[in-house]
Every structure is written in C-alpha cells, then in structure tokens.
Design a protein around this motif. Structure first.
Motif, PDB file in Angstrom:
ATOM      1  N   ARG A   1      -5.694-139.914 -49.345  1.00  0.00           N
ATOM      2  CA  ARG A   1      -4.478-140.412 -48.745  1.00  0.00           C
ATOM      3  C   ARG A   1      -3.634-141.231 -49.737  1.00  0.00           C
ATOM      4  O   ARG A   1      -2.608-141.761 -49.382  1.00  0.00           O
ATOM      5  CB  ARG A   1      -4.892-141.257 -47.533  1.00  0.00           C
ATOM      6  CG  ARG A   1      -3.803-141.723 -46.653  1.00  0.00           C
ATOM      7  CD  ARG A   1      -2.993-140.548 -46.161  1.00  0.00           C
ATOM      8  NE  ARG A   1      -1.723-141.026 -45.681  1.00  0.00           N
ATOM      9  CZ  ARG A   1      -1.526-141.545 -44.486  1.00  0.00           C
ATOM     10  NH1 ARG A   1      -2.497-141.618 -43.637  1.00  0.00           N
ATOM     11  NH2 ARG A   1      -0.340-141.981 -44.150  1.00  0.00           N
TER      12      ARG A   1
ATOM     13  N   ASP B   1      -7.127-135.494 -43.397  1.00  0.00           N
ATOM     14  CA  ASP B   1      -7.405-134.531 -42.336  1.00  0.00           C
ATOM     15  C   ASP B   1      -6.377-133.393 -42.429  1.00  0.00           C
ATOM     16  O   ASP B   1      -5.472-133.284 -41.607  1.00  0.00           O
ATOM     17  CB  ASP B   1      -7.315-135.235 -40.974  1.00  0.00           C
ATOM     18  CG  ASP B   1      -7.594-134.298 -39.802  1.00  0.00           C
ATOM     19  OD1 ASP B   1      -8.067-133.164 -40.039  1.00  0.00           O
ATOM     20  OD2 ASP B   1      -7.335-134.706 -38.651  1.00  0.00           O
TER      21      ASP B   1
ATOM     22  N   ALA C   1      -2.886-132.493 -40.669  1.00  0.00           N
ATOM     23  CA  ALA C   1      -1.737-132.946 -41.455  1.00  0.00           C
ATOM     24  C   ALA C   1      -0.898-131.778 -41.985  1.00  0.00           C
ATOM     25  O   ALA C   1       0.253-131.972 -42.365  1.00  0.00           O
ATOM     26  CB  ALA C   1      -2.194-133.820 -42.608  1.00  0.00           C
TER      27      ALA C   1
ATOM     28  N   SER D   1     -13.535-141.649 -38.717  1.00  0.00           N
ATOM     29  CA  SER D   1     -13.388-141.124 -37.360  1.00  0.00           C
ATOM     30  C   SER D   1     -13.619-139.614 -37.406  1.00  0.00           C
ATOM     31  O   SER D   1     -13.586-139.006 -38.478  1.00  0.00           O
ATOM     32  CB  SER D   1     -11.982-141.400 -36.836  1.00  0.00           C
ATOM     33  OG  SER D   1     -11.052-140.573 -37.512  1.00  0.00           O
TER      34      SER D   1
ATOM     35  N   MET E   1     -17.846-143.136 -43.180  1.00  0.00           N
ATOM     36  CA  MET E   1     -17.509-144.379 -43.846  1.00  0.00           C
ATOM     37  C   MET E   1     -17.484-145.495 -42.818  1.00  0.00           C
ATOM     38  O   MET E   1     -17.133-145.276 -41.657  1.00  0.00           O
ATOM     39  CB  MET E   1     -16.129-144.225 -44.453  1.00  0.00           C
ATOM     40  CG  MET E   1     -16.018-144.847 -45.793  1.00  0.00           C
ATOM     41  SD  MET E   1     -14.534-144.285 -46.551  1.00  0.00           S
ATOM     42  CE  MET E   1     -13.625-145.795 -46.524  1.00  0.00           C
TER      43      MET E   1
ATOM     44  N   PHE F   1       9.529-134.067 -34.924  1.00  0.00           N
ATOM     45  CA  PHE F   1       8.352-134.902 -34.636  1.00  0.00           C
ATOM     46  C   PHE F   1       8.496-136.219 -35.362  1.00  0.00           C
ATOM     47  O   PHE F   1       9.373-136.388 -36.210  1.00  0.00           O
ATOM     48  CB  PHE F   1       7.079-134.184 -35.107  1.00  0.00           C
ATOM     49  CG  PHE F   1       7.192-133.743 -36.545  1.00  0.00           C
ATOM     50  CD1 PHE F   1       7.056-134.663 -37.571  1.00  0.00           C
ATOM     51  CD2 PHE F   1       7.512-132.428 -36.869  1.00  0.00           C
ATOM     52  CE1 PHE F   1       7.209-134.278 -38.893  1.00  0.00           C
ATOM     53  CE2 PHE F   1       7.671-132.035 -38.198  1.00  0.00           C
ATOM     54  CZ  PHE F   1       7.520-132.973 -39.208  1.00  0.00           C
TER      55      PHE F   1
ATOM     56  N   ARG G   1       6.722-140.633 -35.483  1.00  0.00           N
ATOM     57  CA  ARG G   1       5.702-141.607 -35.135  1.00  0.00           C
ATOM     58  C   ARG G   1       6.069-142.441 -33.917  1.00  0.00           C
ATOM     59  O   ARG G   1       7.205-142.423 -33.458  1.00  0.00           O
ATOM     60  CB  ARG G   1       5.507-142.557 -36.329  1.00  0.00           C
ATOM     61  CG  ARG G   1       4.347-142.161 -37.186  1.00  0.00           C
ATOM     62  CD  ARG G   1       4.680-141.886 -38.631  1.00  0.00           C
ATOM     63  NE  ARG G   1       5.348-140.640 -38.871  1.00  0.00           N
ATOM     64  CZ  ARG G   1       4.752-139.446 -38.813  1.00  0.00           C
ATOM     65  NH1 ARG G   1       3.495-139.325 -38.504  1.00  0.00           N
ATOM     66  NH2 ARG G   1       5.442-138.338 -39.035  1.00  0.00           N
TER      67      ARG G   1
ATOM     68  N   ASP H   1       1.789-130.868 -32.577  1.00  0.00           N
ATOM     69  CA  ASP H   1       3.018-130.314 -33.168  1.00  0.00           C
ATOM     70  C   ASP H   1       2.707-129.393 -34.344  1.00  0.00           C
ATOM     71  O   ASP H   1       3.372-128.377 -34.562  1.00  0.00           O
ATOM     72  CB  ASP H   1       3.982-131.436 -33.612  1.00  0.00           C
ATOM     73  CG  ASP H   1       3.387-132.353 -34.672  1.00  0.00           C
ATOM     74  OD1 ASP H   1       2.149-132.519 -34.679  1.00  0.00           O
ATOM     75  OD2 ASP H   1       4.154-132.896 -35.489  1.00  0.00           O
TER      76      ASP H   1
HETATM   77  N1  MGD Z   1       3.109-131.586 -37.971  1.00  0.00           N
HETATM   78  C1  MGD Z   1       3.064-132.763 -38.569  1.00  0.00           C
HETATM   79  N2  MGD Z   1       2.288-132.915 -39.664  1.00  0.00           N
HETATM   80  C2  MGD Z   1       2.241-134.102 -40.285  1.00  0.00           C
HETATM   81  C3  MGD Z   1       2.978-135.210 -39.832  1.00  0.00           C
HETATM   82  C4  MGD Z   1       3.792-135.028 -38.675  1.00  0.00           C
HETATM   83  O1  MGD Z   1       4.474-135.947 -38.215  1.00  0.00           O
HETATM   84  N3  MGD Z   1       3.807-133.799 -38.077  1.00  0.00           N
HETATM   85  N4  MGD Z   1       2.918-136.392 -40.528  1.00  0.00           N
HETATM   86  C5  MGD Z   1       2.582-136.308 -41.925  1.00  0.00           C
HETATM   87  C6  MGD Z   1       2.344-137.608 -42.555  1.00  0.00           C
HETATM   88  S1  MGD Z   1       3.655-138.672 -42.616  1.00  0.00           S
HETATM   89  C7  MGD Z   1       1.168-137.929 -43.119  1.00  0.00           C
HETATM   90  S2  MGD Z   1       1.053-139.381 -44.011  1.00  0.00           S
HETATM   91  C8  MGD Z   1      -0.012-137.081 -42.989  1.00  0.00           C
HETATM   92  C9  MGD Z   1      -1.220-137.908 -42.547  1.00  0.00           C
HETATM   93  O2  MGD Z   1      -2.350-137.172 -42.474  1.00  0.00           O
HETATM   94  P1  MGD Z   1      -3.646-137.621 -43.284  1.00  0.00           P
HETATM   95  O3  MGD Z   1      -3.211-137.806 -44.674  1.00  0.00           O
HETATM   96  O4  MGD Z   1      -4.692-136.649 -43.028  1.00  0.00           O
HETATM   97  O5  MGD Z   1      -3.930-139.091 -42.752  1.00  0.00           O
HETATM   98  P2  MGD Z   1      -4.622-139.813 -41.537  1.00  0.00           P
HETATM   99  O6  MGD Z   1      -4.520-139.044 -40.285  1.00  0.00           O
HETATM  100  O7  MGD Z   1      -4.097-141.189 -41.574  1.00  0.00           O
HETATM  101  O8  MGD Z   1      -6.147-139.926 -41.998  1.00  0.00           O
HETATM  102  C10 MGD Z   1      -6.945-138.801 -42.220  1.00  0.00           C
HETATM  103  C11 MGD Z   1      -8.378-139.060 -41.822  1.00  0.00           C
HETATM  104  O9  MGD Z   1      -8.925-140.124 -42.582  1.00  0.00           O
HETATM  105  C12 MGD Z   1      -9.604-141.042 -41.740  1.00  0.00           C
HETATM  106  N5  MGD Z   1      -9.394-142.374 -42.286  1.00  0.00           N
HETATM  107  C13 MGD Z   1      -8.459-143.289 -41.954  1.00  0.00           C
HETATM  108  N6  MGD Z   1      -8.577-144.379 -42.726  1.00  0.00           N
HETATM  109  C14 MGD Z   1      -9.584-144.135 -43.574  1.00  0.00           C
HETATM  110  C15 MGD Z   1     -10.161-144.861 -44.649  1.00  0.00           C
HETATM  111  O10 MGD Z   1      -9.774-145.974 -44.970  1.00  0.00           O
HETATM  112  N7  MGD Z   1     -11.148-144.232 -45.342  1.00  0.00           N
HETATM  113  C16 MGD Z   1     -11.602-142.995 -45.030  1.00  0.00           C
HETATM  114  N8  MGD Z   1     -12.554-142.432 -45.784  1.00  0.00           N
HETATM  115  N9  MGD Z   1     -11.095-142.309 -44.005  1.00  0.00           N
HETATM  116  C17 MGD Z   1     -10.096-142.867 -43.300  1.00  0.00           C
HETATM  117  C18 MGD Z   1      -8.959-140.886 -40.400  1.00  0.00           C
HETATM  118  O11 MGD Z   1      -9.885-141.200 -39.404  1.00  0.00           O
HETATM  119  C19 MGD Z   1      -8.540-139.440 -40.368  1.00  0.00           C
HETATM  120  O12 MGD Z   1      -9.543-138.643 -39.825  1.00  0.00           O
HETATM  121  O13 MGD Z   1       0.205-136.064 -42.015  1.00  0.00           O
HETATM  122  C20 MGD Z   1       1.414-135.384 -42.207  1.00  0.00           C
HETATM  123  N10 MGD Z   1       1.443-134.214 -41.371  1.00  0.00           N
END
Ligand code: MGD
Ligand code: MGD
Ligand code: SF4
Ligand code: MO
Length: 697
Positions: free
Chosen positions: A109, A399, A403, A426, A440, A576, A578, A667
């Motif tokens: 991330r 994830d 994502a 999670s 974790m 979409f 937040r 979405d």
């Molecule tokens: N269709 C659609 N897709 C999107 C978005 C949307 O609005 N619509 N939003 C986008 C945006 S802005 C983003 S930033 C991405 C986000 O998507 P991701 O980058 O995947 O981020 P998160 O869902 O925050 O976290 C992913 C996983 O990491 C776990 N996690 C959370 N914190 C920690 C930690 O500190 N350590 C570890 N090891 N695991 C942790 C969470 O439980 C989760 O399962 O998705 C994007 N994708």
C-alpha cells in the motif's frame, strides 16, 4: 488495574494519524489523536475511534494458514508460524532457483512503513516492488513528475494559511485526513473560500462557497478554460512565470488553450461561462495563497492525468508552488539541517534485472516513476510470461481483488502463479484466494519502524505496541525478519524492534527515548523554502509544460480535450468514492462501523429515477455484463443525471465475514475487464469508463 498511555499511529486507514491509546489489563480504555501533533487537536475520525472493535473482532485471521483446497475454495490448514514461514521461504527459494529472483513480485500500500518488506525483496534479489497506486493516485504522481521533475509529495498542501482552496474530485470532509480537515476548517473560519467541483453534492459541497456540479468526465475542459481566462486576462503571476517556467513553454500553453474558452467549457461541463470566469478572478485575487487540489483518487478517466496536470498548471500560474498558503515545498530532514533515518533498503545492492512491468525501460513506459512501478502491468507478465515470468506474488497490505476491477478477470491473470501470499490483518478477497495467509497483528497490537513525516515541519514518529496480540498474529517486522532468517539473509536478522529503531536512528543524533514524551521528534520548521535553481528536477531546472520524456514515449504533453462518451441509451456512467465511516473494503465487517453503515446505497438523480419508477429507498438492480447486484436507491437532485454513485468497498461475499457478507454492491465488479483500460500517459486504471443499467426490482 493500571492504566498506561501509549503513543501509536492510527492504522484504520492509509493516512496514519499520530494517536495515543489508553489501555489497561490488555484492553483499550480510550483512543484519541496525539495531543502533541500539530493540527490533530487530539482527535481521531470515526474509523480511528473504532480501533478497539477491530481488536475485539473474532472474524479476522487468527493464525497462519495454508490452503488445503482449490484457490478461493476456503479450505484451510491451520499451521504454526514456523511451518508457514518455512513453507513460504521454501517456495520462494525453489522459484528463485528455477526462474531467478526476478520472478518474485511484492506489492503493498506504499507509505512510511515499507522499509522492512522492501528491503526483504531487494535482499532476495528481485527488482519487482510495486504498490497499489495504479488504482489510486498514479495519475497525480505522474502529472507532478511531468511538470516539476519531482513527485506529488514534494509539495505540501498548506490549508491552514490558504485563502482559497479548490477541491476537484476531492471530497476532503468525507475522504478524511484529520489534520487536513482541521486545518481547512480553521482556514475557513479565518475567511478562506472553498470551491468544490464534483458530480454530486457531498459534505464538502455543503461547506463550499462555490459548488459546481459538473458533467462527469469533463473536468479537463473546465480547467483549460480557467487557464485560458488566467492567461487571456493577464491574471497570472508574471514574475513567477518568467522566473520558473521554461522559456517558450508559456507561449506554447497560450496557443494551446486558445480554443478552450469559458463558452466552450460551459457547453461541455454544464457550468455557466460567467461562473468559470468569476472563479478565475477570485483565485487571482487570493493568489499565491491558493490551492487547486490536483486530486487523490484519480484512477477514473482516460484523461484524468490531464486533469491533474491542468490543476498543477493553474497552481503554477497563480504562483502557488512554494508559497505559504499554497503548495509549499516539502522539507525532509536535510532541509532543516538534520540527518534522516538510515534505511534497510540501503543495505542491499540494486537488483540487476529490469522491472517486469517495463517501467523505466520499455518503449512507451520510460516516463513512468520506477519507484513502485505499475502492478497492473506486472499482472500481464504473470499471464504472458513476457518480458519474463512471475511465479510468486506477496500481496502485503493490498487487496487487489477488490482494489482493481473485475476480480474474476484479475484471478485469471494470476493463474500461472505458483505462490500467492497475503500479509493482512483482516480477511479480504485476496487473502481468501491466497495459498498462504500470514496474519498481521492490527496496529494497536504491534509496533512499527520509525517513520518520517515530511512537510513544512518535518518530524519522526513511532508506533509502539499498546496491546499484546489476542491471537497468534505477528508484527510485520517480525514476519519479514523471520522469513529473512529462514532464507539466510543476515542483515535483516534483528533481535528486537529496539535494535531496528537503534539502526534507523544511528545517524540522526536521536535515540528512542527522545520519543518518550510525545511519541514523536520534531526535526524543525515551519520552514517555507523559496523556489530556487535546485528546486525543479527537470532538464532545464524550470517547470516544463512540454515534457521530453512523455514526448519521447510517443505521447502528447499538451493533450487536446476529448469529450467523454455520453452514456448509451438507458445506462449511467458508474462513479464511486469514499464515506467518512469506512475505509476502502476493510472496515465493513468492523462491528462498530458496520452498525453505523451496513451497506452502500445507489445515488441516482431524481428525474432519472422518476422516469424508471424508482422511489427513494426502493431496492434496485445495478448491472454491467454478467455482474448484477442489489442495493437501495438514494433518489436525489444532488447528483448529475448521467451518473450513478456508490461508496466503494461493499458487496463482500466471504463466508468468514458474517456481517459484511451479502450487504451492498461491489463497484469494482461493475467494470468488466477494466484493469486492461489504463492510461498510457498517467498510468492510472480508468475505472469510471463503464456504464451500468439500473432497474427496479
Ligand atoms: N472500484 C474501485 N476500486 C478502487 C477504489 C474505488 O473507489 N473503487 N479505490 C481505490 C483506492 S483510492 C485505493 S487506495 C485502493 C485501496 O485498496 P488496497 O490498496 O487494497 O487497500 P486497503 O483496502 O486499504 O487494504 C488492503 C488490505 O490490507 C489490509 N490492511 C490494512 N492495513 C494493513 C496494515 O497495516 N498491514 C497489513 N499487512 N495489512 C493491512 C486490509 O485489511 C485489506 O485487506 O483501492 C482502489 N480501488
Ligand atoms: N473515510 C475515508 N477516508 C479516506 C479513505 C477511505 O477509504 N475512507 N481512503 C483514503 C484514500 S486511499 C484516498 S485515495 C482518498 C480519496 O480521496 P478523494 O479522492 O477525495 O475521495 P473520493 O471519494 O474517492 O472521490 C472524491 C469525489 O470525486 C467525485 N467524482 C467522481 N467523478 C467525478 C468527476 O468526473 N468529476 C469531479 N469533479 N468529481 C468526480 C466523487 O463524487 C467523490 O465525491 O481518501 C482517503 N481518505
Ligand atoms: S484519518 Fe481516521 S482512520 Fe485514517 S489514520 Fe486518521 S484517524 Fe485513523
Ligand atoms: Mo487511495
């Protein structure tokens, strides 16, 4: 019961606000923002306040697991940490022997806590470190690079001293960063103006002085018109322009925006020309203490990169780059006369192989940021074996199945993986589909490496362990330290977190005890550094509107406006974003936050709803291709008729999440094969280029 107060860092979202936990008897008594941290005011947002419920939640992975059935089938073997780590290390070593270290991919991330796992990957010998950002802010990052030669985080947003803040595709009061929200509200109380440009009426719109409900996907036309007015009326900062814009580039810009006046933009955006002109004048009057936010979640359109670039160009023309109340230059330790943290990544040589995503070397991809590359392109390599195969993938705090668009399509791209590991606190779609889950400890149950917060006043901050883990989970530094141990990587074999902290602080002149009183160490500032010859990392040392790297990759710096497609008959563009109560997909199952908001709803324009006989609160089916989901309609005048909106992160299907399962719509599933639609200039995936049907049920 003895109470103790522990300085930590909130981990409920990516912002990582400094915080303080009061605990007793290994349970949370109280959570609050770190009262010593500027701008936090001792506050956390609703999600931060729900940290205790994350600890209490039994529906999170509690021990290491190795897959027993098919991928995604949900059959697991509970194993010890020793077995899990030996399994992962054995697989990684085998894959390294057979295909080379470069066939190992890790994505995360991003953010300030990545040194350990990045160092681990580098020590193994792979160049393939990626992050999530093609689904988030890559278009902004590449826009900054293309103009300044530096990244988006090399300038800060000085809300507190700003006189006018434009929030375009930016819902600051719901997509929360506590300090930013506090600073902007303070500025507003002191008379700062807020302009909101959005496709719907958000909380931010409600607090704005100007609200423009824009036709979805036409922001570039709007911005070009603002540039046109600033230049045509001579409202720009001539002194800044002549000093810091590359010679002839301003002329090129003037010629380029000639056809894009306010009348043109009005026809595209639906916003009256007079209001666009008035905005340009208001901004010029407030300059240079203005911020036109270049956007954050900008993985939306084929031209989002151009929207970000044009936003930066407006800031440049208003002289806001480097200005107090504008976008001041970010200070790192060295800028305030200090030495920064020593890094683990720095212990290892750069891997010799080229990146598998082609970033930095492949034709058409030389202009991209080589730091975290583009993970979506690495998935192509998994599928095709070109330029070389990827066989192991560690998704750390990532994830991708939620994502990125269309989880079935992404899974198909991953078919050739021999190892898929998820490191997470999670459950997630990706963890469920993995071969190994390394659970974790949530943030309150672990400590983290010391991190740097850059900004006008840079600081170091530390997360200490507030609670001992309830389950058999571990801190990330422990997980990678132990993996390194099994694989014989001696440099990462630290006995304790204290040894890691001491290593990090070695050059700084500080010791971990210096964090005792406040949880942080202020390095210096506030410092507003003036722009100088060394500021811009471009060939000319000035801001360049025409970017040679982009052009060399066959792309256009000043790209003509192309109107977005109108939705086909009977369809809506999907949009979409937040909401204040949830973080992406990973808080829906949090008992407290779930109770506040158990499902998402579909925002639909009143006239469009009426035509279809959809009443407010009625259940509707939203569909694209083979995916359909049901959710309640929110019928409102506060959304543009061409689009329907839903909060991202819902529509969970995992049986292990009893609360979130089956609630709301995902979405990302409404974007068939959407990962393939990415912007060759900005690198972001274009997720709002999809159209859905909405029918009453
Ligand atoms: N269709 C659609 N897709 C999107 C978005 C949307 O609005 N619509 N939003 C986008 C945006 S802005 C983003 S930033 C991405 C986000 O998507 P991701 O980058 O995947 O981020 P998160 O869902 O925050 O976290 C992913 C996983 O990491 C776990 N996690 C959370 N914190 C920690 C930690 O500190 N350590 C570890 N090891 N695991 C942790 C969470 O439980 C989760 O399962 O998705 C994007 N994708
Ligand atoms: N509460 C909460 N806060 C968060 C997060 C979270 O998950 N929850 N995630 C964090 C992360 S990772 C990110 S990236 C940021 C995202 O921060 P933002 O980018 O500010 O948030 P979003 O809600 O994704 O999008 C902002 C707005 O864009 C609007 N929009 C959609 N299409 C268009 C368009 O064509 N034109 C215009 N002008 N507007 C449009 C949406 O209606 C939405 O209100 O939030 C961060 N903060
Ligand atoms: S914005 Fe909220 S959830 Fe995110 S780190 Fe700050 S307090 Fe935690
Ligand atoms: Mo994001």
């Amino acid at each position: 019961m003895e109470r103790k107060q522990v300085y930590s860092v909130c981990g409920m979202c990516t912002v990582r606000c400094p915080m303080m936990a009061t605990v007793a008897d290994n349970t949370v008594v109280h959570l609050q923002g770190n009262p010593h941290a500027a701008g936090i005011k001792g506050a956390l947002c609703a999600r931060g306040a729900a940290g205790g419920a994350l600890i209490a939640d039994d529906e999170r992975p509690q021990f290491p697991m190795i897959r027993a059935g098919e991928r995604g089938e949900g059959k697991w073997r509970k194993v010890s940490w020793d077995e899990a780590l030996a399994y992962v290390a054995g697989k990684l070593s085998g894959i390294k022997d057979a295909h080379g270290a470069r066939s190992i991919l890790l994505s995360d991330r991003g953010g300030p806590f990545r040194d350990m796992h990045r160092a681990f990957l580098k020590a193994v010998g792979s160049p393939n470190y990626c992050n999530h950002d093609a689904a988030c802010a890559r278009n902004v990052q590449h826009a900054a690079l293309s103009l300044f030669g530096f990244g988006r985080k090399d300038v800060a947003y000085d809300y507190k001293s700003s006189k006018h803040v434009v929030l375009q595709t930016r819902n600051i009061f719901e997509a929360i960063n506590v300090k930013e929200v506090n600073d902007l509200l303070d500025a507003r109380e002191s008379g700062a103006k807020i302009t909101c440009i959005d496709v719907r009426s958000t909380v931010t719109a409600a607090k704005a002085d100007n609200f423009f409900m824009i036709r979805p996907g036409t922001d570039y036309a709007f911005n070009l018109a603002v540039i046109h007015v600033l230049l045509a009326k001579g409202l720009y900062d001539r002194e800044f322009a002549s000093a810091w814009i590359k010679e002839r580039d301003l002329e090129a810009l003037k010629t380029f925006v000639e056809p894009y006046g306010p009348e043109f933009a009005a026809a595209e955006t639906g916003i009256p020309a007079k209001r666009i002109e008035a905005l340009a004048s208001q901004l010029a009057a407030a300059a240079p203490a203005v911020i036109w936010h270049p956007g954050w979640m900008t993985a939306r359109y084929g031209d989002s990169f151009n929207v970000c670039r044009s936003a930066y160009i407006i800031n440049i023309l208003l002289g806001a780059i480097g200005a107090k109340g504008g976008l001041p230059l970010t200070n790192k330790a060295a800028h305030v006369g200090k030495k920064g943290l020593k890094t683990l990544v720095g212990l290892f040589p750069k891997p010799e192989d080229k990146r598998v995503d082609g970033v930095g070397w492949m034709e058409g991809r030389t202009h991209f940021d080589t730091g975290p590359g583009l993970v979506n392109l690495a998935y192509e390599a998994i599928e095709t074996g070109e330029p070389y195969p990827i066989k192991a993938y560690i998704a750390h705090r990532h994830d991708p199945l939620m994502a990125f668009p269309d989880s079935a399509d992404v899974k198909r791209r991953w078919k050739n993986l021999e190892l898929l590991v998820s490191v997470t606190f999670s459950w997630s779609d990706t963890a469920w589909f993995s071969d190994v889950v390394l659970p974790m400890s949530p943030y309150l149950e672990r400590e983290s490496m010391i991190a740097t917060k850059s900004g006008v006043s840079p600081s170091l901050f530390v997360r200490r362990r507030a609670l001992e883990p309830r389950f058999d989970t571990r801190a990330d530094w422990e997980i990678y330290r132990d993996l390194a141990r099994v694989m014989g990587i001696k440099e990462l074999d630290f006995a304790s977190i204290k040894d890691i902290w001491a290593f990090q602080l070695a050059d700084t002149g500080y010791a971990i005890d210096d964090f005792e009183a406040t949880g942080m160490v202020k390095l210096g500032g506030p410092l507003y550094r003036p722009v100088d010859e060394k500021t811009f990392k471009t060939g000319s040392g000035k801001i360049e509107f025409i970017n040679p790297k982009l052009e060399a990759d066959g792309l256009v710096s000043l790209a003509p406006y192309v109107a977005p497609a109108s939705p086909p008959e009977g369809r809506f563009r999907v949009s979409f974003g937040r909401v204040g109560l949830h973080t992406q997909g990973h808080t829906v199952n949090n008992p407290l936050l779930f109770a506040q908001m158990p499902e998402n709803v579909l925002w639909i324009n009143s006239d469009e709803a009426q035509k279809r006989g959809i009443a407010d609160g009625a259940v509707v089916e939203v569909r694209n291709g083979s995916y359909a989901g049901r959710l309640k309609a929110k019928v409102t005048e506060g959304i543009h008729p061409e689009t329907v909106f839903m909060v991202h992160g819902f529509g969970h299907t995992l049986p292990v999440e009893s609360r979130a399962r089956g609630r709301g719509v995902a979405d990302n599933e409404l974007m068939p094969q959407g990962i393939a639609n990415w912007d060759k200039s900005g690198g972001g995936v274009s997720m709002q280029e999809h159209f859905v049907t909405v029918t009453p049920v």
